[in-house]
Scaffold this active site. Structure first.
Site, PDB file in Angstrom:
ATOM      1  CE1 TYR A 197      -3.872  -2.295   0.131  1.00  0.00           C
ATOM      2  CE2 TYR A 197      -2.514  -3.477   1.740  1.00  0.00           C
ATOM      3  CZ  TYR A 197      -3.614  -3.425   0.887  1.00  0.00           C
ATOM      4  OH  TYR A 197      -4.425  -4.517   0.782  1.00  0.00           O
ATOM      5  CG  ASP A 204      -1.594  -9.629  -6.596  1.00  0.00           C
ATOM      6  OD1 ASP A 204      -2.774  -9.565  -6.208  1.00  0.00           O
ATOM      7  OD2 ASP A 204      -0.644  -9.860  -5.831  1.00  0.00           O
ATOM      8  CG  HIS A 214      -7.494  -7.628  -6.742  1.00  0.00           C
ATOM      9  ND1 HIS A 214      -6.750  -8.387  -7.614  1.00  0.00           N
ATOM     10  CD2 HIS A 214      -6.777  -7.550  -5.589  1.00  0.00           C
ATOM     11  CE1 HIS A 214      -5.638  -8.762  -7.016  1.00  0.00           C
ATOM     12  NE2 HIS A 214      -5.619  -8.265  -5.790  1.00  0.00           N
ATOM     13  CD  GLU A 229      -1.862 -13.473  -7.956  1.00  0.00           C
ATOM     14  OE1 GLU A 229      -2.065 -12.752  -6.965  1.00  0.00           O
ATOM     15  OE2 GLU A 229      -0.768 -14.023  -8.170  1.00  0.00           O
TER      16      GLU A 229
END
Length: 395
Positions: A202, A269, A272, A297
């Protein structure tokens, strides 16, 4: 040095290593022997897992003496109190352990692939046998030397071990590494360009990057790029290149393929969010080389409204899974009724395989143009007249 220039020079060294001694020698001369020596030793250190070595009796220096074109380049690796670094400056201490190698042979062993000859030490000098203390420090460094030289051999580590070692979540809380082992094994020793969307951590500048390090270690001849909306420049290391950018920005995502060149593996990844997943696939799947793989993913977000998903209308093409389901009929586009079908899309003609797992999809790029079944094979029910004449041909 810019990322593009560094990547270009690394790629040139990697490719020359597979082409033979003369090609390697030419690349070393062009790039500079000192730079190549530093590159190769850095690679050995990154593959050595020196953090797993037990306590040492004191500071240890392993000096690589690398011979090239009549010169010897001395390049040391230092270990002290759990810290590992390499370069010209290190602690004062006992006489170093000397490892003698040919620079060309080392380059071929590190980057040349499975068919390249392994680099053989001409000599290892453990220290002065007449000085018991110095000699014992040298002998204590034997596991370090062994691990460093292990980087010249083809010893693949399991992806679940690499995930844990490098702090990637692909083995806990997710358990994706067996999927990757299945699909990536044939590509492991190839000269690859890998792009992962999402670096992790993050907003923490020093967080994330575990998966990028895992891919670097698993693919010894690959360049690994990672994209994140946050600045992740701290994750940069040799063969690993973080890029900052917004994966919801069509201009940025659309420019990645041209910036990085043809891709071999893409791993989404990222955010999302369904819209971001679909945008990235439209932009990046066409940039894959034939035989390349595109992985998405965490497909559970396809059912979560907060990510643009829908658990009620499971065929909604604006969701990740709904979009992927639409692609499946394209695998058999040549068998569609010609009168009722549209012109094939670019995905119809280039998607050759789709593998679904729990929350993961793996899509294969190739040429999907084998041709339909012969025209005499019936595609509709026979008429009464045709049945009477027995002209129908069973499938």
């Amino acid at each position: 040095m810019s990322t593009l220039r560094e990547a270009t020079e690394l790629r040139a060294l990697i490719r020359s290593a597979a082409a033979g001694d003369d090609a390697v020698a030419e690349a070393i001369t062009r790039l500079g022997p000192a730079r190549v020596a530093a590159t190769l030793v850095d690679e050995l250190v990154s593959r050595a897992d020196l953090g797993e070595v037990g306590p040492l009796p004191g500071p240890v220096t392993i000096r690589f003496d690398l011979d090239f074109d009549g010169r010897t380049l001395a390049y040391p690796v230092f270990l002290e109190e759990g810290r590992v670094w390499h370069g010209p400056d290190g602690p004062d201490g006992a006489r170093p352990v000397l490892v003698e190698l040919e620079l060309v042979a080392l380059a071929r062993a590190v980057f040349g692939g499975p068919m390249a000859p392994r680099a053989l030490c001409r000599r290892i000098d453990w220290g002065d046998v007449d000085d018991p203390r110095e000699f014992m420090v040298g002998v204590a460094a034997a596991p370090v030397v062994q691990r460093l030289l292990r980087g010249t051999a083809d010893e693949p580590a399991r992806l679940d071990e690499l995930a844990l070692m490098n702090g990637s979540d692909k083995w806990g809380p997710h358990f994706y590494t067996p999927i990757y082992e299945r699909h990536f094994a044939p590509l492991r020793q190839q000269d690859l360009t890998i792009l992962e969307l999402g670096i992790g951590g993050y907003a923490n500048p020093g967080g994330g990057g575990g998966s990028l390090r895992m891919w670097k270690r698993h693919f010894p001849r690959a360049l690994v790029y990672g994209v994140d909306v946050y600045d992740k420049s701290a994750a940069a290391e040799q063969r690993v290149f973080p890029i900052q950018g917004d994966l919801s920005d069509p201009g940025f995502v659309g420019g990645l393929a041209g910036r990085l060149g043809p891709l071999d593996i893409v791993i989404d990844d990222g955010s999302h969010a369904c819209a971001d997943v679909i945008l990235a696939f439209h932009a990046l799947f066409p940039a894959l080389r034939p035989g390349g793989l595109y992985v998405i993913e965490d497909l559970q977000t396809s059912y979560w409204p907060s990510y643009g998903g829908d658990a009620t209308n499971l065929h909604d093409a604006s969701t990740s899974m709904g979009f992927l389901k639409q692609l499946l009929d394209g695998l058999n586009h040549e068998e569609h009724d010609a009168e009722g079908s549209n012109r094939p899309t670019r995905f119809d003609t280039t998607l050759v395989g789709v593998h679904f797992y729990h929350n993961v999809a793996v899509l294969e790029k190739g040429r999907n143009a084998d041709g339909p079944l012969p025209g005499f094979v019936r595609q509709r029910p026979a008429t009464q007249v045709e049945r009477a004449d027995r002209r129908e041909v069973p499938v």
